[in-house]
Design an enzyme around this catalytic site. Structure first.
Site, PDB file in Angstrom:
ATOM      1  N   SER A 144       1.633  -3.356 -13.134  1.00 52.31           N
ATOM      2  CA  SER A 144       2.415  -4.590 -13.201  1.00 52.31           C
ATOM      3  C   SER A 144       2.745  -4.836 -14.669  1.00 52.31           C
ATOM      4  O   SER A 144       2.130  -4.228 -15.557  1.00 52.31           O
ATOM      5  CB  SER A 144       1.535  -5.727 -12.663  1.00 52.31           C
ATOM      6  OG  SER A 144       1.969  -6.983 -13.104  1.00 52.31           O
ATOM      7  N   TYR A 157      -5.755 -11.245 -11.872  1.00 54.02           N
ATOM      8  CA  TYR A 157      -4.719 -10.243 -11.569  1.00 54.02           C
ATOM      9  C   TYR A 157      -4.389  -9.446 -12.840  1.00 54.02           C
ATOM     10  O   TYR A 157      -4.276  -8.224 -12.811  1.00 54.02           O
ATOM     11  CB  TYR A 157      -3.489 -10.979 -11.048  1.00 54.02           C
ATOM     12  CG  TYR A 157      -2.324 -10.101 -10.629  1.00 54.02           C
ATOM     13  CD1 TYR A 157      -2.247  -9.592  -9.337  1.00 54.02           C
ATOM     14  CD2 TYR A 157      -1.279  -9.815 -11.508  1.00 54.02           C
ATOM     15  CE1 TYR A 157      -1.177  -8.801  -8.936  1.00 54.02           C
ATOM     16  CE2 TYR A 157      -0.208  -9.035 -11.115  1.00 54.02           C
ATOM     17  CZ  TYR A 157      -0.151  -8.535  -9.830  1.00 54.02           C
ATOM     18  OH  TYR A 157       0.913  -7.758  -9.442  1.00 54.02           O
TER      19      TYR A 157
HETATM   20  P1  NDP Z   1       3.224  -8.129  -0.516  1.00 59.81           P
HETATM   21  O1  NDP Z   1       2.328  -9.325  -0.489  1.00 59.81           O
HETATM   22  O2  NDP Z   1       4.662  -8.286  -0.192  1.00 59.81           O
HETATM   23  O3  NDP Z   1       2.611  -6.982   0.443  1.00 59.81           O
HETATM   24  C1  NDP Z   1       1.266  -6.658   0.297  1.00 59.81           C
HETATM   25  C2  NDP Z   1       0.941  -5.449   1.136  1.00 59.81           C
HETATM   26  O4  NDP Z   1      -0.437  -5.114   0.853  1.00 59.81           O
HETATM   27  C3  NDP Z   1       1.026  -5.714   2.614  1.00 59.81           C
HETATM   28  O5  NDP Z   1       1.392  -4.518   3.270  1.00 59.81           O
HETATM   29  C4  NDP Z   1      -0.419  -6.097   2.970  1.00 59.81           C
HETATM   30  O6  NDP Z   1      -0.770  -5.784   4.300  1.00 59.81           O
HETATM   31  C5  NDP Z   1      -1.184  -5.174   2.049  1.00 59.81           C
HETATM   32  N1  NDP Z   1      -2.534  -5.632   1.760  1.00 59.81           N
HETATM   33  C6  NDP Z   1      -2.927  -6.777   1.149  1.00 59.81           C
HETATM   34  N2  NDP Z   1      -4.268  -6.839   1.091  1.00 59.81           N
HETATM   35  C7  NDP Z   1      -4.717  -5.691   1.667  1.00 59.81           C
HETATM   36  C8  NDP Z   1      -6.010  -5.176   1.933  1.00 59.81           C
HETATM   37  N3  NDP Z   1      -7.123  -5.833   1.576  1.00 59.81           N
HETATM   38  N4  NDP Z   1      -6.110  -3.971   2.563  1.00 59.81           N
HETATM   39  C9  NDP Z   1      -4.990  -3.289   2.936  1.00 59.81           C
HETATM   40  N5  NDP Z   1      -3.749  -3.741   2.725  1.00 59.81           N
HETATM   41  C10 NDP Z   1      -3.627  -4.924   2.105  1.00 59.81           C
HETATM   42  O7  NDP Z   1       3.012  -7.534  -1.978  1.00 59.81           O
HETATM   43  P2  NDP Z   1       4.059  -6.727  -2.895  1.00 59.81           P
HETATM   44  O8  NDP Z   1       4.762  -5.722  -2.087  1.00 59.81           O
HETATM   45  O9  NDP Z   1       4.817  -7.686  -3.705  1.00 59.81           O
HETATM   46  O10 NDP Z   1       3.040  -5.999  -3.902  1.00 59.81           O
HETATM   47  C11 NDP Z   1       2.629  -4.655  -3.718  1.00 59.81           C
HETATM   48  C12 NDP Z   1       1.937  -4.190  -4.989  1.00 59.81           C
HETATM   49  O11 NDP Z   1       2.841  -4.283  -6.088  1.00 59.81           O
HETATM   50  C13 NDP Z   1       0.712  -5.016  -5.378  1.00 59.81           C
HETATM   51  O12 NDP Z   1      -0.259  -4.177  -5.954  1.00 59.81           O
HETATM   52  C14 NDP Z   1       1.278  -5.955  -6.429  1.00 59.81           C
HETATM   53  O13 NDP Z   1       0.289  -6.411  -7.308  1.00 59.81           O
HETATM   54  C15 NDP Z   1       2.248  -5.035  -7.114  1.00 59.81           C
HETATM   55  N6  NDP Z   1       3.280  -5.725  -7.885  1.00 59.81           N
HETATM   56  C16 NDP Z   1       4.170  -6.557  -7.264  1.00 59.81           C
HETATM   57  C17 NDP Z   1       5.158  -7.166  -8.007  1.00 59.81           C
HETATM   58  C18 NDP Z   1       6.174  -8.052  -7.395  1.00 59.81           C
HETATM   59  O14 NDP Z   1       6.975  -8.633  -8.170  1.00 59.81           O
HETATM   60  N7  NDP Z   1       6.230  -8.212  -6.091  1.00 59.81           N
HETATM   61  C19 NDP Z   1       5.249  -6.969  -9.467  1.00 59.81           C
HETATM   62  C20 NDP Z   1       4.264  -6.077 -10.012  1.00 59.81           C
HETATM   63  C21 NDP Z   1       3.325  -5.487  -9.229  1.00 59.81           C
HETATM   64  P3  NDP Z   1      -0.729  -6.909   5.497  1.00 59.81           P
HETATM   65  O15 NDP Z   1       0.704  -6.961   5.923  1.00 59.81           O
HETATM   66  O16 NDP Z   1      -1.645  -6.357   6.536  1.00 59.81           O
HETATM   67  O17 NDP Z   1      -1.215  -8.185   4.880  1.00 59.81           O
END
Ligand code: NDP
Length: 253
Positions: A144, A157
């Protein structure tokens, strides 16, 4: 473009039922990989796998919580039993909790660190043991802008994502000799559920547009180019790096 071809490779992307992970599985599948969709919510995984298959991709799903070591070990034992080899691992699952540091409970701190950082170590270790035995593998950790910089209210985070950056380097220096490349992608501000509160916040949007050179939010599928590159033979001599896909935000003063 043979060096970007992922045919014959299997990719596990954690947290790929929606958001950035979902865009990454679609991209890896379009480049020829068989993809394994993960998340906690089985119904979301089922519908993502259905949509990927309907688009002609080779996809399956596996539900496990990335903070549960027992579930991770069970998933890898099942992969072994079924003859599934993870050639590409994307440690993407993550959560955000926003509070000032003085109001953060230790339990919430641990939850953020376990989901965003410890999971990448545990799943990375299990994948790497098998990759080392085969002499090749690709690990992509999702960092990130918080891997480099801080903003108020996202302390755990930021600590976790800084850890992801250095975990990536640690993986690279130990595993490069075994034919494994471990790199990271640092997305900027992307349009996903995680950012819904910020997307709807006019004050935040005006701050963001004043800071970000591209003057817009990123779209999840804009990570696909970096993901396919880091998953493919095109990056076989790239190791321990973090590539920012952030509209220029980390380059701007
Ligand atoms: P979302 O909240 O849109 O999606 C999160 C995903 O992770 C979902 O598929 C969710 O599954 C899954 N998830 C969450 N907790 C767990 C767990 N304990 N075990 C398994 N799966 C889990 O997040 P983003 O797509 O925005 O983020 C994805 C990654 O990118 C993260 O690491 C985030 O920190 C990083 N990121 C995001 C940014 C952004 O601007 N969006 C910027 C920089 C980094 P379920 O549907 O079952 O809940």
């Amino acid at each position: 473009m043979a060096s970007f071809d992922l045919s014959g490779r299997t990719a596990l992307v954690t947290g790929s039922s929606r958001g950035l992970g979902r865009a990454i599985v679609e991209g890896l599948a379009a480049a020829g990989a068989r993809v394994i969709v993960n998340g906690v919510d089985a119904a979301r995984i089922h519908s993502a796998v259905g949509e990927l298959r309907a688009a002609g991709h080779n996809a399956e799903g596996v539900a496990f919580d990335v903070t549960s070591e027992a579930s991770i070990l069970a998933a890898f034992e099942k992969f072994d039993a079924d003859g599934v080899r993870i050639d590409i691992l994307v440690n993407n699952a993550g959560i955000q909790v926003r509070k000032p540091l003085v109001e953060f409970s230790t339990a919430d701190w641990r939850r953020v660190i376990e989901t965003n950082l410890t999971s990448a170590f545990v799943i990375g270790r299990e994948a790497a043991k098998r990759m080392i035995a085969r002499g090749h593998g690709k690990i992509i950790n999702i960092g990130s802008l918080g891997s480099e910089m801080a903003r108020p209210t996202v302390g755990p985070y930021t600590a976790a994502k800084g850890g992801v950056r250095n975990l990536t380097r640690a993986m690279a220096v130990e595993w490069a000799q075994h034919g494994i490349q471990a790199n990271a992608i640092g997305p900027g501000y992307m349009l996903t559920d995680m950012n819904q509160a910020l997307i709807e916040n006019a004050e935040f949007n005006s701050w963001l547009m004043s800071r970000i050179p591209s003057k817009r939010w990123g779209k999840p599928d804009e990570l696909v180019g970096a993901a396919v590159f880091l998953a493919s033979p095109a990056s076989d001599y790239v190791n321990g790096q973090i590539i920012y896909v952030d509209g220029g935000m980390s380059a701007a003063m």
